[in-house]
Design an enzyme around this catalytic site. Structure first.
Site, PDB file in Angstrom:
ATOM      1  CG  ASP A  37      -3.560   2.416  -2.820  1.00 26.77           C
ATOM      2  OD1 ASP A  37      -4.547   1.502  -3.250  1.00 26.77           O
ATOM      3  OD2 ASP A  37      -2.792   2.503  -2.981  1.00 26.77           O
ATOM      4  CE1 TYR A 156       6.934  -6.187  -9.255  1.00 26.88           C
ATOM      5  CE2 TYR A 156       7.149  -8.305 -10.215  1.00 26.88           C
ATOM      6  CZ  TYR A 156       6.131  -7.849 -10.466  1.00 26.88           C
ATOM      7  OH  TYR A 156       4.510  -7.790 -10.446  1.00 26.88           O
ATOM      8  CB  ILE A 189      -2.956  -7.851 -15.152  1.00 25.63           C
ATOM      9  CG1 ILE A 189      -2.826  -8.923 -14.692  1.00 25.63           C
ATOM     10  CG2 ILE A 189      -4.150  -7.044 -15.257  1.00 25.63           C
ATOM     11  CD1 ILE A 189      -2.905 -10.358 -15.699  1.00 25.63           C
ATOM     12  CB  THR A 191      -3.107  -2.636 -13.727  1.00 30.46           C
ATOM     13  OG1 THR A 191      -1.657  -2.949 -13.483  1.00 30.46           O
ATOM     14  CG2 THR A 191      -4.027  -3.891 -13.230  1.00 30.46           C
TER      15      THR A 191
HETATM   16  P1  NAP Z   1      -1.489  -0.938  -9.892  1.00 30.96           P
HETATM   17  O1  NAP Z   1      -2.297  -0.547 -10.627  1.00 30.96           O
HETATM   18  O2  NAP Z   1      -0.526  -0.656  -9.942  1.00 30.96           O
HETATM   19  O3  NAP Z   1      -2.158  -0.647  -8.123  1.00 30.96           O
HETATM   20  C1  NAP Z   1      -1.271  -1.162  -7.125  1.00 30.96           C
HETATM   21  C2  NAP Z   1      -1.773  -0.248  -5.632  1.00 30.96           C
HETATM   22  O4  NAP Z   1      -0.819  -0.643  -5.014  1.00 30.96           O
HETATM   23  C3  NAP Z   1      -1.693   1.228  -6.447  1.00 30.96           C
HETATM   24  O5  NAP Z   1      -3.274   1.747  -5.708  1.00 30.96           O
HETATM   25  C4  NAP Z   1      -0.317   1.410  -4.596  1.00 30.96           C
HETATM   26  O6  NAP Z   1      -0.795   2.855  -4.925  1.00 30.96           O
HETATM   27  C5  NAP Z   1      -0.744   0.876  -4.471  1.00 30.96           C
HETATM   28  N1  NAP Z   1       0.386   1.067  -3.945  1.00 30.96           N
HETATM   29  C6  NAP Z   1       2.069   1.144  -4.240  1.00 30.96           C
HETATM   30  N2  NAP Z   1       3.019   1.009  -2.788  1.00 30.96           N
HETATM   31  C7  NAP Z   1       2.529   0.740  -1.863  1.00 30.96           C
HETATM   32  C8  NAP Z   1       2.275   0.324  -0.250  1.00 30.96           C
HETATM   33  N3  NAP Z   1       3.637   0.460  -0.500  1.00 30.96           N
HETATM   34  N4  NAP Z   1       1.122  -0.285   0.347  1.00 30.96           N
HETATM   35  C9  NAP Z   1      -0.190   0.381  -0.220  1.00 30.96           C
HETATM   36  N5  NAP Z   1      -0.050   0.169  -1.159  1.00 30.96           N
HETATM   37  C10 NAP Z   1       0.554   0.656  -1.730  1.00 30.96           C
HETATM   38  O7  NAP Z   1      -0.912  -2.589  -9.845  1.00 30.96           O
HETATM   39  P2  NAP Z   1      -1.093  -4.031 -10.230  1.00 30.96           P
HETATM   40  O8  NAP Z   1      -0.889  -4.285 -11.897  1.00 30.96           O
HETATM   41  O9  NAP Z   1      -2.450  -3.620 -10.338  1.00 30.96           O
HETATM   42  O10 NAP Z   1      -0.869  -4.601  -9.235  1.00 30.96           O
HETATM   43  C11 NAP Z   1      -1.026  -5.696  -8.508  1.00 30.96           C
HETATM   44  C12 NAP Z   1      -0.448  -6.248  -8.131  1.00 30.96           C
HETATM   45  O11 NAP Z   1       0.098  -7.309  -8.957  1.00 30.96           O
HETATM   46  C13 NAP Z   1       1.486  -6.350  -7.469  1.00 30.96           C
HETATM   47  O12 NAP Z   1       1.848  -6.746  -6.166  1.00 30.96           O
HETATM   48  C14 NAP Z   1       1.838  -6.348  -8.500  1.00 30.96           C
HETATM   49  O13 NAP Z   1       3.144  -6.879  -8.701  1.00 30.96           O
HETATM   50  C15 NAP Z   1       0.971  -7.621  -8.994  1.00 30.96           C
HETATM   51  N6  NAP Z   1       1.631  -8.477 -10.925  1.00 30.96           N
HETATM   52  C16 NAP Z   1       0.898  -7.237 -11.349  1.00 30.96           C
HETATM   53  C17 NAP Z   1       0.985  -7.684 -12.285  1.00 30.96           C
HETATM   54  C18 NAP Z   1       0.565  -7.167 -13.788  1.00 30.96           C
HETATM   55  O14 NAP Z   1       1.283  -6.990 -15.179  1.00 30.96           O
HETATM   56  N7  NAP Z   1      -0.269  -5.506 -14.017  1.00 30.96           N
HETATM   57  C19 NAP Z   1       1.886  -8.823 -13.427  1.00 30.96           C
HETATM   58  C20 NAP Z   1       1.744 -10.278 -12.240  1.00 30.96           C
HETATM   59  C21 NAP Z   1       1.790  -9.647 -11.218  1.00 30.96           C
HETATM   60  P3  NAP Z   1       0.361   4.064  -6.616  1.00 30.96           P
HETATM   61  O15 NAP Z   1      -1.045   4.241  -7.154  1.00 30.96           O
HETATM   62  O16 NAP Z   1       0.470   5.471  -5.364  1.00 30.96           O
HETATM   63  O17 NAP Z   1       0.624   3.552  -6.814  1.00 30.96           O
END
Ligand code: NAP
Length: 250
Positions: A37, A156, A189, A191
Site C-alpha cells: 500500500d 474513474y 462497497i 469502505t
Molecule cells: P480504500 O478503502 O480507499 O482502499 C484503497 C487503498 O489503496 C488505501 O489504503 C489507499 O491508501 C491505497 N492507495 C491509494 N492510492 C494508492 C497508490 N497510488 N498506490 C498504492 N496504494 C494506494 O478503497 P476500496 O474501496 O477498498 O477500493 C479498492 C479498489 O476497489 C479500488 O480499485 C476501487 O476503485 C475498487 N472499487 C471500490 C468500490 C467501493 O465502492 N468501495 C467499488 C468498485 C470498485 P490511502 O488510504 O492513503 O488513500
C-alpha cells in the site's frame, strides 16, 4: 487443505477496505503474502490482523502509479518467499467529481496513473514472475463502472473500462501458459473510499441503486477474489465478474 497453501501472493491497496479483506482471505487460506500500500500505517494494521489470524505476511510500501515501485514489489515477493503465484491489483482512488468539461487535468492524470497505469505496470512485472513460478492467477479490481458509465467521474469510468480491456488482452496472451487473468466489478462497497468522501444521506441514496437494497461488504468481494485466485477457477480467464447486488442486471 487450505486452497492457497504453498502460494505466494501480492495484494496492492491492502492497507484498507477491499484489499485488506482480500489479503486476510488469502492469508487464512494459506498464502504467504506481500501486503502493499502507499499508506504504511494501514498496511501495518493489515499485517497485525493477518498475524492475529495465524497468517504469514510482510509489508512493502509501493505507489502503484510508479512502474519502478511495481518492479520492486514483485522482487520483494520473490526475495522473501521464493516466487510469485497470485497478484491482486486492487489499489485505486476515486478522484475528483466534476463533469468532463470541468474535470481537472491533473486529477485525470492522477486517476489514470493509479487506476489504469498501475494495473498495467503491475501485470507487466507480475506476469514475468508468474511464468517463472510455473503459472498462477492475476485479479484486477475494476468496478461496475468498468461496464457502465456514471456522471461526474470520467477518469474513474475510463480507467475502470480500461482495466477490463487490459484484463482481456493479457488473458488471451497468456491463457496457454498457465497464467489466468480476470477482473472483478464491485458495486458500491462500504469502505473508506466511500465513507471518507460521501455523507450518510448520499450513501443512503446509493444503496437504492442496488436491487439487493444495501451496500456491499468488502468480505463479499474478497470471497470472489479468493475463488478466482484459486485452482477452483482453473477454467476461468479473461472474464469480468460483477459482485454488485444486482446493479448491472437493471
Ligand atoms: P480504500 O478503502 O480507499 O482502499 C484503497 C487503498 O489503496 C488505501 O489504503 C489507499 O491508501 C491505497 N492507495 C491509494 N492510492 C494508492 C497508490 N497510488 N498506490 C498504492 N496504494 C494506494 O478503497 P476500496 O474501496 O477498498 O477500493 C479498492 C479498489 O476497489 C479500488 O480499485 C476501487 O476503485 C475498487 N472499487 C471500490 C468500490 C467501493 O465502492 N468501495 C467499488 C468498485 C470498485 P490511502 O488510504 O492513503 O488513500
Amino acid at each position: 487443505m487450505a486452497i492457497l497453501a504453498n502460494k505466494v501472493a501480492i495484494v496492492t491497496g491492502a492497507g484498507s477496505g477491499i484489499g485488506r479483506a482480500i489479503a486476510l482471505a488469502y492469508a487464512k487460506e494459506g498464502a504467504k503474502l506481500v501486503v502493499s500500500d502507499i499508506n504504511e500505517a494501514g498496511g501495518q494494521e493489515t499485517l497485525s490482523l493477518i498475524a492475529a489470524a495465524g497468517g504469514v505476511a510482510s509489508f512493502f510500501k509501493a505507489d502503484t502509479s510508479s512502474a519502478e515501485d511495481n518492479r520492486q514489489l514483485v522482487d520483494k515477493a520473490i526475495q522473501e518467499y521464493g516466487g510469485l503465484h497470485i497478484a491482486c491489483n486492487n489499489a485505486g482512488i476515486g478522484g475528483p467529481l466534476a463533469a468532463t468539461a470541468d474535470y481537472p487535468i491533473d486529477g485525470w492524470n492522477k486517476v489514470i496513473g493509479v487506476n489504469l497505469n498501475g494495473v498495467f505496470y503491475g501485470m507487466h512485472f507480475q506476469i514475468q514472475a508468474l511464468l517463472k513460478s510455473g503459472g498462477g492467477a492475476i485479479i484486477n479490481m475494476a468496478s461496475i463502472l468498468g461496464a457502465v458509465g456514471t456522471r461526474f467521474s470520467p477518469a474513474y469510468v475510463a480507467a475502470k473500462h480500461g482495466v477490463l480491456g487490459l484484463t482481456k488482452a493479457a488473458a488471451l496472451e497468456y491463457a496457454n501458459q498457465g497464467v489466468r487473468i480476470n477482473c472483478i466489478g464491485p458495486g458500491y462497497i462500504r469502505t473508506p473510499l466511500l465513507t471518507n468522501n460521501l455523507d450518510e444521506a448520499t450513501l443512503e441514496q446509493i444503496k437504492g441503486l442496488h436491487p439487493i437494497g444495501r451496500l456491499g461488504d468488502a468480505d463479499e468481494v474478497a470471497e470472489l477474489a479468493l475463488w478466482l485466485s484459486s485452482d477452483k477457477a482453473s477454467f476461468v480467464t479473461g472474464a469480468y465478474y460483477p459482485v454488485d447486488g444486482g446493479y448491472l442486471a437493471q
